[in-house]
Motif scaffolding. Structure first.
Motif, mmCIF file in Angstrom:
data_model
loop_
_atom_site.group_PDB
_atom_site.id
_atom_site.type_symbol
_atom_site.label_atom_id
_atom_site.label_comp_id
_atom_site.label_asym_id
_atom_site.label_seq_id
_atom_site.Cartn_x
_atom_site.Cartn_y
_atom_site.Cartn_z
ATOM 1 N N LEU A 5 0.849 -1.195 0.000
ATOM 2 C CA LEU A 5 0.000 0.000 0.000
ATOM 3 C C LEU A 5 0.879 1.238 0.000
ATOM 4 O O LEU A 5 1.680 1.447 0.922
ATOM 5 N N GLY A 6 0.777 2.069 -1.011
ATOM 6 C CA GLY A 6 1.607 3.264 -1.140
ATOM 7 C C GLY A 6 1.070 4.437 -0.357
ATOM 8 O O GLY A 6 -0.012 4.401 0.238
ATOM 9 N N GLN A 7 1.838 5.530 -0.350
ATOM 10 C CA GLN A 7 1.456 6.739 0.371
ATOM 11 C C GLN A 7 0.151 7.321 -0.167
ATOM 12 O O GLN A 7 -0.621 7.930 0.569
ATOM 13 N N SER A 8 -0.126 7.122 -1.435
ATOM 14 C CA SER A 8 -1.355 7.670 -2.036
ATOM 15 C C SER A 8 -2.568 6.810 -1.768
ATOM 16 O O SER A 8 -3.684 7.177 -2.119
ATOM 17 N N GLY A 9 -2.359 5.649 -1.125
ATOM 18 C CA GLY A 9 -3.472 4.746 -0.864
ATOM 19 C C GLY A 9 -3.657 3.696 -1.932
ATOM 20 O O GLY A 9 -4.528 2.832 -1.804
ATOM 21 N N ASN A 10 -2.866 3.752 -3.003
ATOM 22 C CA ASN A 10 -2.957 2.770 -4.070
ATOM 23 C C ASN A 10 -2.087 1.548 -3.747
ATOM 24 O O ASN A 10 -1.073 1.652 -3.073
ATOM 25 N N THR A 11 -2.509 0.400 -4.252
ATOM 26 C CA THR A 11 -1.746 -0.836 -4.074
ATOM 27 C C THR A 11 -0.872 -1.072 -5.291
ATOM 28 O O THR A 11 -1.348 -1.053 -6.426
ATOM 29 N N ASN A 12 0.425 -1.257 -5.051
ATOM 30 C CA ASN A 12 1.371 -1.461 -6.132
ATOM 31 C C ASN A 12 2.168 -2.730 -5.898
ATOM 32 O O ASN A 12 2.383 -3.147 -4.759
ATOM 33 N N SER A 13 2.610 -3.331 -6.987
ATOM 34 C CA SER A 13 3.484 -4.495 -6.908
ATOM 35 C C SER A 13 4.925 -4.012 -6.895
ATOM 36 O O SER A 13 5.342 -3.276 -7.789
ATOM 37 N N ASN A 14 5.681 -4.410 -5.865
ATOM 38 C CA ASN A 14 7.045 -3.914 -5.697
ATOM 39 C C ASN A 14 7.978 -5.032 -5.255
ATOM 40 O O ASN A 14 7.543 -6.070 -4.747
ATOM 41 N N ASP A 15 9.265 -4.777 -5.439
ATOM 42 C CA ASP A 15 10.297 -5.603 -4.824
ATOM 43 C C ASP A 15 10.783 -4.860 -3.588
ATOM 44 O O ASP A 15 11.078 -3.665 -3.655
ATOM 45 N N ALA A 16 10.851 -5.553 -2.457
ATOM 46 C CA ALA A 16 11.187 -4.833 -1.224
ATOM 47 C C ALA A 16 11.740 -5.797 -0.184
ATOM 48 O O ALA A 16 11.481 -7.003 -0.215
ATOM 49 N N PHE A 17 12.510 -5.223 0.749
ATOM 50 C CA PHE A 17 12.908 -5.953 1.938
ATOM 51 C C PHE A 17 11.755 -5.880 2.936
ATOM 52 O O PHE A 17 11.306 -4.790 3.312
ATOM 53 N N ILE A 18 11.276 -7.036 3.351
ATOM 54 C CA ILE A 18 10.080 -7.140 4.181
ATOM 55 C C ILE A 18 10.452 -7.556 5.600
ATOM 56 O O ILE A 18 11.347 -8.390 5.804
ATOM 57 N N THR A 19 9.776 -6.981 6.578
ATOM 58 C CA THR A 19 9.851 -7.439 7.957
ATOM 59 C C THR A 19 8.507 -8.046 8.325
ATOM 60 O O THR A 19 7.482 -7.367 8.272
ATOM 61 N N GLU A 20 8.514 -9.321 8.655
ATOM 62 C CA GLU A 20 7.300 -10.063 9.011
ATOM 63 C C GLU A 20 7.289 -10.285 10.519
ATOM 64 O O GLU A 20 8.276 -10.734 11.094
ATOM 65 N N VAL A 21 6.167 -9.965 11.155
ATOM 66 C CA VAL A 21 6.083 -10.017 12.617
ATOM 67 C C VAL A 21 4.910 -10.893 13.041
ATOM 68 O O VAL A 21 3.799 -10.730 12.545
ATOM 69 N N MET A 22 5.179 -11.833 13.936
ATOM 70 C CA MET A 22 4.116 -12.550 14.651
ATOM 71 C C MET A 22 4.180 -12.116 16.107
ATOM 72 O O MET A 22 5.218 -12.267 16.751
ATOM 73 N N SER A 23 3.091 -11.552 16.620
ATOM 74 C CA SER A 23 3.072 -11.112 18.013
ATOM 75 C C SER A 23 2.012 -11.884 18.784
ATOM 76 O O SER A 23 1.029 -12.355 18.214
ATOM 77 N N GLY A 24 2.245 -12.002 20.086
ATOM 78 C CA GLY A 24 1.325 -12.771 20.914
ATOM 79 C C GLY A 24 1.431 -14.259 20.675
ATOM 80 O O GLY A 24 0.439 -14.992 20.748
ATOM 81 N N VAL A 25 2.645 -14.747 20.411
ATOM 82 C CA VAL A 25 2.858 -16.161 20.103
ATOM 83 C C VAL A 25 2.983 -16.960 21.404
ATOM 84 O O VAL A 25 3.734 -16.586 22.305
ATOM 85 N N ASP A 26 2.246 -18.066 21.482
ATOM 86 C CA ASP A 26 2.342 -18.980 22.622
ATOM 87 C C ASP A 26 3.011 -20.279 22.173
ATOM 88 O O ASP A 26 2.673 -20.829 21.124
ATOM 89 N N LYS A 27 3.948 -20.775 22.995
ATOM 90 C CA LYS A 27 4.662 -22.017 22.672
ATOM 91 C C LYS A 27 4.677 -22.933 23.888
ATOM 92 O O LYS A 27 4.556 -22.477 25.030
ATOM 93 N N ARG A 28 4.845 -24.207 23.607
ATOM 94 C CA ARG A 28 4.964 -25.189 24.691
ATOM 95 C C ARG A 28 6.142 -26.120 24.404
ATOM 96 O O ARG A 28 6.274 -26.653 23.305
ATOM 97 N N TYR A 29 6.987 -26.302 25.418
ATOM 98 C CA TYR A 29 8.123 -27.222 25.347
ATOM 99 C C TYR A 29 7.919 -28.284 26.434
ATOM 100 O O TYR A 29 7.868 -27.953 27.619
ATOM 101 N N LYS A 30 7.799 -29.530 26.031
ATOM 102 C CA LYS A 30 7.641 -30.610 27.004
ATOM 103 C C LYS A 30 8.426 -31.827 26.545
ATOM 104 O O LYS A 30 8.670 -32.020 25.346
ATOM 105 N N GLY A 31 8.831 -32.651 27.509
ATOM 106 C CA GLY A 31 9.583 -33.832 27.121
ATOM 107 C C GLY A 31 10.202 -34.555 28.305
ATOM 108 O O GLY A 31 9.973 -34.217 29.472
#
Length: 223
Positions: free
Chosen positions: A97-123
Motif C-alpha cells: 500500500l503506497g502513500q497515495s493509498g494505491n496498491t502497487n506491486s514492488n520488490d522490497a525488503f520485508i519485515t514479518e512479525v508474529m506477536s502474541g505467540v504462545d509455545k509449549r516445550y515438554k519432554g
C-alpha cells in the motif's frame, strides 16, 4: 513493562542414593529492544500487541547416585506466552500500500512479525553413567521432546522502503497451532565411553544422533 517472577526448588531424599527434585519458575519478562522495534535500522515503528512475555517452567527429576551407576530421569513442561517472532527477507512482486493509498506491486525488503505467540516445550530426558571397571565408564543420554505452537497469532508486515508503505499492515491470524517449533532437534541421543588410565591419561569417544529438526515456515502463507 516490568520484570517480575519467582522460582523454587524442592529436594526429597528417599535414601542415601535416591533423590526426587522439583524445580519451578514463573516470571514475566519485558521485551527486548529487538522485539520492541520492528526494524530500527529504518524506522521507529513499534511492534503491535506488545506485552510482557510470561514463562511458566516446571521440571521433576529422579536421581540415583551409586558407586557403580549414576542415573538421572527428568520430565519438563515449559509454557511461553506473548512472545514475538520477527523475520526479515527480500520479496519480489509483493503487493504494498503506497502513500497515495494505491496498491502497487514492488520488490522490497520485508519485515514479518508474529506477536502474541504462545509455545509449549515438554519432554523427557535421561542420563546414565555406568562404571564397568575401575578404568572404563559407559555413558548414555537421551532427550525426547515436543516443542509446538499453541495458538494462531496475528501477523503483520512492513517494508524497508518507507516511500511505498506506511507503518505496518495486518494480515490476520496465521493458522499455525500445533506446528512444530523450528531451529532445534526435538529428539537427541548420545552414547559414549571413557577409559581412565592408572597412569593419569584418559581417552573417550561418543556418538550422537539428532532427530526431528523442522524447517521454519512462512507465516504469511498461512494467513
Amino acid at each position: 513493562f516490568l520484570n517480575a517472577g519467582m522460582k523454587g526448588k524442592v529436594t526429597y531424599k528417599i535414601n542415601g542414593k535416591n533423590f526426587l527434585v522439583y524445580s519451578g519458575a514463573y516470571f514475566s519478562s519485558a521485551p527486548t529492544l529487538n522485539e520492541i522495534f520492528i526494524n530500527p535500522r529504518v524506522s521507529n515503528i513499534v511492534t503491535p500487541e506488545l506485552e510482557n512475555q510470561i514463562v511458566n517452567s516446571n521440571e521433576l527429576s529422579y536421581f540415583l547416585r551409586g558407586q557403580i551407576l549414576k542415573l538421572r530421569i527428568s520430565g519438563y513442561w515449559t509454557d511461553l506466552q506473548n512472545t514475538v517472532e520477527i523475520s526479515r527477507y527480500y520479496s519480489e512482486g509483493i503487493e504494498l500500500l503506497g502513500q497515495s493509498g494505491n496498491t502497487n506491486s514492488n520488490d522490497a525488503f520485508i519485515t514479518e512479525v508474529m506477536s502474541g505467540v504462545d509455545k509449549r516445550y515438554k519432554g523427557l530426558e535421561f542420563g546414565a553413567d555406568l562404571k564397568v571397571s575401575p578404568t572404563i565408564n559407559l555413558n548414555a543420554v537421551a532427550s525426547i521432546g515436543e516443542y509446538t505452537y499453541r495458538n494462531n497469532p496475528n501477523v503483520y508486515y512492513t517494508a524497508d522502503n518507507e516511500s511505498i508503505t506506511q507503518g505496518f499492515s495486518g494480515l490476520g491470524k496465521a493458522q499455525i497451532e500445533g506446528y512444530k517449533v523450528a531451529g532445534t532437534p526435538q529428539k537427541a541421543f548420545s552414547l559414549g565411553f571413557k577409559y581412565n588410565s592408572p597412569k593419569y591419561w584418559w581417552f573417550g569417544a561418543s556418538g550422537n544422533y539428532l532427530m526431528d529438526q523442522y524447517l521454519d515456515f512462512s507465516a504469511i502463507t498461512r494467513t
